[in-house]
Design a protein around this motif. Structure first.
Motif, PDB file in Angstrom:
ATOM      1  N   ARG A   1      -5.833  -2.707  -3.942  1.00  8.96           N
ATOM      2  CA  ARG A   1      -7.132  -2.393  -3.325  1.00  8.96           C
ATOM      3  C   ARG A   1      -7.451  -3.417  -2.222  1.00  8.96           C
ATOM      4  NH1 ARG A   1     -10.679   1.004  -6.599  1.00  8.96           N
ATOM      5  NH2 ARG A   1      -9.726   1.390  -8.636  1.00  8.96           N
ATOM      6  N   LEU A   2      -7.053  -4.658  -2.483  1.00  9.85           N
ATOM      7  CA  LEU A   2      -7.281  -5.711  -1.497  1.00  9.85           C
ATOM      8  C   LEU A   2      -6.209  -5.723  -0.423  1.00  9.85           C
ATOM      9  CD1 LEU A   2      -8.141  -8.591  -3.999  1.00  9.85           C
ATOM     10  CD2 LEU A   2      -9.770  -7.453  -2.483  1.00  9.85           C
ATOM     11  N   THR A   3      -4.954  -5.723  -0.858  1.00 13.65           N
ATOM     12  CA  THR A   3      -3.843  -5.998   0.049  1.00 13.65           C
ATOM     13  C   THR A   3      -3.626  -4.897   1.076  1.00 13.65           C
ATOM     14  OG1 THR A   3      -2.764  -7.309  -1.669  1.00 13.65           O
ATOM     15  CG2 THR A   3      -1.394  -6.559   0.164  1.00 13.65           C
ATOM     16  N   LEU A   4      -3.610  -3.639   0.642  1.00 10.70           N
ATOM     17  CA  LEU A   4      -3.353  -2.548   1.582  1.00 10.70           C
ATOM     18  C   LEU A   4      -4.439  -2.488   2.653  1.00 10.70           C
ATOM     19  CD1 LEU A   4      -2.072   0.342  -0.729  1.00 10.70           C
ATOM     20  CD2 LEU A   4      -0.743  -1.183   0.729  1.00 10.70           C
ATOM     21  N   ALA A   5      -5.686  -2.504   2.212  1.00  9.87           N
ATOM     22  CA  ALA A   5      -6.784  -2.420   3.176  1.00  9.87           C
ATOM     23  C   ALA A   5      -6.786  -3.612   4.120  1.00  9.87           C
ATOM     24  CB  ALA A   5      -8.117  -2.327   2.431  1.00  9.87           C
ATOM     25  N   GLU A   6      -6.642  -4.808   3.568  1.00 14.47           N
ATOM     26  CA  GLU A   6      -6.705  -6.002   4.416  1.00 14.47           C
ATOM     27  C   GLU A   6      -5.541  -6.067   5.394  1.00 14.47           C
ATOM     28  OE1 GLU A   6      -7.447  -9.705   2.552  1.00 14.47           O
ATOM     29  OE2 GLU A   6      -9.410  -9.093   1.784  1.00 14.47           O
ATOM     30  N   ALA A   7      -4.371  -5.584   4.990  1.00 19.25           N
ATOM     31  CA  ALA A   7      -3.229  -5.606   5.902  1.00 19.25           C
ATOM     32  C   ALA A   7      -3.504  -4.742   7.126  1.00 19.25           C
ATOM     33  CB  ALA A   7      -1.974  -5.126   5.178  1.00 19.25           C
ATOM     34  N   PHE A   8      -3.997  -3.547   6.910  1.00 22.81           N
ATOM     35  CA  PHE A   8      -4.257  -2.644   8.029  1.00 22.81           C
ATOM     36  C   PHE A   8      -5.469  -3.085   8.847  1.00 22.81           C
ATOM     37  CE2 PHE A   8      -1.356   0.093   5.786  1.00 22.81           C
ATOM     38  CZ  PHE A   8      -0.774   0.860   6.788  1.00 22.81           C
ATOM     39  N   LEU A   9      -6.536  -3.491   8.177  1.00 25.50           N
ATOM     40  CA  LEU A   9      -7.730  -3.931   8.905  1.00 25.50           C
ATOM     41  C   LEU A   9      -7.447  -5.195   9.707  1.00 25.50           C
ATOM     42  CD1 LEU A   9     -10.309  -3.265   6.072  1.00 25.50           C
ATOM     43  CD2 LEU A   9     -10.355  -2.156   8.299  1.00 25.50           C
ATOM     44  N   THR A  10      -6.661  -6.102   9.137  1.00 24.71           N
ATOM     45  CA  THR A  10      -6.322  -7.339   9.844  1.00 24.71           C
ATOM     46  C   THR A  10      -5.426  -7.047  11.037  1.00 24.71           C
ATOM     47  OG1 THR A  10      -6.483  -8.585   7.770  1.00 24.71           O
ATOM     48  CG2 THR A  10      -5.361  -9.654   9.604  1.00 24.71           C
ATOM     49  N   ALA A  11      -4.437  -6.179  10.851  1.00 22.69           N
ATOM     50  CA  ALA A  11      -3.568  -5.800  11.970  1.00 22.69           C
ATOM     51  C   ALA A  11      -4.373  -5.133  13.073  1.00 22.69           C
ATOM     52  CB  ALA A  11      -2.466  -4.869  11.480  1.00 22.69           C
ATOM     53  N   ASP A  12      -5.297  -4.284  12.689  1.00 22.82           N
ATOM     54  CA  ASP A  12      -6.155  -3.593  13.654  1.00 22.82           C
ATOM     55  C   ASP A  12      -6.996  -4.589  14.449  1.00 22.82           C
ATOM     56  OD1 ASP A  12      -7.582  -1.007  14.564  1.00 22.82           O
ATOM     57  OD2 ASP A  12      -9.240  -2.143  13.696  1.00 22.82           O
ATOM     58  N   ALA A  13      -7.641  -5.511  13.733  1.00 19.16           N
ATOM     59  CA  ALA A  13      -8.485  -6.513  14.395  1.00 19.16           C
ATOM     60  C   ALA A  13      -7.662  -7.408  15.314  1.00 19.16           C
ATOM     61  CB  ALA A  13      -9.199  -7.363  13.345  1.00 19.16           C
ATOM     62  N   THR A  14      -6.470  -7.766  14.868  1.00 25.52           N
ATOM     63  CA  THR A  14      -5.602  -8.626  15.669  1.00 25.52           C
ATOM     64  C   THR A  14      -5.188  -7.937  16.961  1.00 25.52           C
ATOM     65  OG1 THR A  14      -4.754  -9.641  13.640  1.00 25.52           O
ATOM     66  CG2 THR A  14      -3.464  -9.968  15.633  1.00 25.52           C
ATOM     67  N   LEU A  15      -4.811  -6.658  16.856  1.00 26.13           N
ATOM     68  CA  LEU A  15      -4.382  -5.920  18.050  1.00 26.13           C
ATOM     69  C   LEU A  15      -5.531  -5.695  19.023  1.00 26.13           C
ATOM     70  CD1 LEU A  15      -1.974  -3.318  16.434  1.00 26.13           C
ATOM     71  CD2 LEU A  15      -1.339  -5.131  18.048  1.00 26.13           C
ATOM     72  N   LEU A  16      -6.727  -5.426  18.515  1.00 25.98           N
ATOM     73  CA  LEU A  16      -7.881  -5.267  19.407  1.00 25.98           C
ATOM     74  C   LEU A  16      -8.131  -6.546  20.198  1.00 25.98           C
ATOM     75  CD1 LEU A  16     -10.431  -3.327  17.148  1.00 25.98           C
ATOM     76  CD2 LEU A  16      -9.273  -2.462  19.188  1.00 25.98           C
ATOM     77  N   THR A  17      -8.051  -7.686  19.513  1.00 20.80           N
ATOM     78  CA  THR A  17      -8.264  -8.962  20.188  1.00 20.80           C
ATOM     79  C   THR A  17      -7.145  -9.253  21.167  1.00 20.80           C
ATOM     80  OG1 THR A  17      -9.321  -9.744  18.140  1.00 20.80           O
ATOM     81  CG2 THR A  17      -8.819 -11.397  19.816  1.00 20.80           C
TER      82      THR A  17
END
Length: 492
Positions: free
Chosen positions: A343-359
């Motif tokens: 529940r933590l890892t899957l969501a955080e992996a995608f959300l973190t990758a998304d935030a990183t790419l936007l920046t």
């Protein structure tokens, strides 16, 4: 229990609850929705509809009215009722079965027919990961596109190369950017593979044997196999995993998160380079007119975007070990100690990758190069790098290589002392000009010291790389790049 400093009137405020910075500061609305409760539970309901439709097609007594009632309730989720049911039954899937049954009483008898909890749980995770990768890949392509334009524009601008973080032979601004680009191409390939390799868990039953479905279809194995295939088709997948336990293999999660973590390593390396170059004042990320670099030092222009990328990327890199350790302890057909972690890892992996790419896209859209600073820094090191060329020219002019080497060695050490001990500029060339021994080549020194003669094939390499490697990848995203490449404004 609320802290003594929290006023009673604030207890119901959202600001008195933990909120992930991924949702409040960094990740896109699209990726947040992809991992939202609304998306999750509406997908569960779609999966129950797919199952009912496929079972009906294959002969079970399920009416069109029952299916229509379910279709009318896909997004109409009573979350309060589901929470109350879960308090009683301590089972999230059954809580939502009961909630949907209350909303669709006619369809209640056929909801979740023959299925185990992982039918909705695992298949939803696979759908969400697929959609997540479909969101991320165009963002990767947008970064590649912007960075390739930057590399092409600056492919011929000489800049100091570094090995061991010490000045080495020259490269070019664009050639260095092409190194970042190549890593990103590898990430695009890995993420594309991860997406293309995703299959559907399908309908496999409690331990993966499909026993419950075989009973439903009175021992007709062909119908059970057809059911598996048909449900996958309705969910948008071409294939199912051929064998599973109660869950699909958690090694699938490792493959996906490995690709995301590898992207994190790419971004961290690139943005660390940018931070180093910013400290040398050679290159700078975007800096807005009203932006404050420091609360105490008004002159500061801190590379906060690159620092954010590095911070997020480090978190992304660490999530790989979570996925690997979770798969390692899935005993036999499955254990439940994967659930809370995923529940933590899957969501955080995608959300973190998304935030990183936007920046990162925001950075690439506004990178600034300072050629005069770049040239000044070259001037401090190039005389040392040119000593080999000076020796060669002296030999051509009739000089003795060993004598020349000794004279240039002594002068180099003298110039180095001026730089290191006295903080002065590199005066090696002035010393060479003042030494009568080098009189035969004085007229050639400007040519010898032309920085463009030290960059080899860097400009051609960049051109060839973009044409042969980058453009074919970008062509895959021709229909989406114009939209994804629009200027990115960071939330905070």
């Amino acid at each position: 229990m609320f802290s003594i400093d929290a006023p009673v009137e604030l207890r119901d405020s959202e600001y008195c609850n933990y909120r992930s910075p991924l949702s409040t500061r960094y990740a896109s609305k699209e990726m947040q929705y992809n991992f939202s409760d609304q998306k999750k539970f509406s997908t569960w309901r779609k999966l129950w509809i797919y199952l009912a439709k496929a079972e009906k097609e294959l002969g079970l007594e399920i009416s069109e009215e029952q299916i229509a009632q379910l279709e009318g309730a896909i997004h109409d989720i009573n979350f309060k009722s589901a929470a109350e049911h879960e308090k009683l039954v301590r089972h999230d899937v059954m809580a939502h079965v009961h909630t949907l049954a209350e909303r669709c009483p006619l369809a209640a008898p056929i909801i979740h027919l023959g299925a185990t909890s992982c039918y909705v749980g695992d298949n939803t995770d696979l759908i969400v990961m697929k959609h997540g990768l479909e969101l991320l890949l165009p963002r990767v392509a947008a970064v590649i596109s912007r960075l390739s334009k930057f590399a092409d524009e600056y492919k011929s601008i000489p800049i100091l190369g570094f090995t061991h973080l010490q000045p080495a032979q020259l490269t070019t601004v664009g050639k260095r950017a092409s190194l970042w680009l190549y890593d990103l191409l590898m990430d695009e390939r890995a993420l594309s593979r991860a997406k293309d390799d995703l299959r559907f868990r399908g309908v496999k039953g409690t331990t993966g044997t499909q026993a419950s479905f075989l009973q439903l279809f009175k021992g007709d194995s062909a119908k059970v196999r057809a059911l598996d295939k048909r449900v996958a088709e309705l969910a948008g997948f071409d294939t199912c995993y051929p064998v599973t336990g109660q869950t699909y293999s958690r090694k699938v999660d490792i493959e996906v998160i490995s690709a995301l973590s590898s992207l994190g390593a790419t971004v961290h390396k690139m943005c660390s380079d940018i931070r180093i170059l910013a400290s040398r004042k050679e290159l700078e990320e975007p800096f807005e007119t009203s932006q404050i670099g420091s609360s105490a030092m008004p002159y500061k222009r801190n590379p906060m975007r690159s620092e954010r990328c590095c911070a997020l990327a480090r978190h992304l890199i660490t999530l790989h070990s979570n996925a690997a350790n979770t798969h390692a302890v899935q005993w036999m057909e499955r254990t439940l100690d994967d659930s809370a972690n995923r529940r933590l890892t899957l969501a955080e992996a995608f959300l973190t990758a998304d935030a990183t790419l936007l920046t990162l896209l925001n950075i690439c859209q506004g990178l600034v190069v300072y050629p005069k600073v770049v040239a000044r820094n070259i001037a401090q090191e190039l005389p040392f790098m040119a000593t080999e060329n000076i020796i060669m020219e002296m030999v051509k002019a009739g000089g003795d290589r060993q004598v020349c080497h000794e004279k240039i060695r002594v002068l180099s050490h003298e110039a180095g002392a001026q730089v290191k001990q006295h903080g002065k500029d590199n005066d090696l060339i002035d010393r060479v000009k003042a030494e009568p021994y080098f009189a035969p080549i004085i007229g050639k020194l400007d040519q010898i010291l032309d920085a463009s003669t030290f960059i080899g094939r860097a400009p051609e390499q960049v051109t060839e790389f973009i044409q042969e490697e980058v453009n074919p990848v970008l062509s895959k995203y021709a229909g989406t790049l114009s939209e994804v490449e629009k200027p990115v404004a960071l939330n905070i």
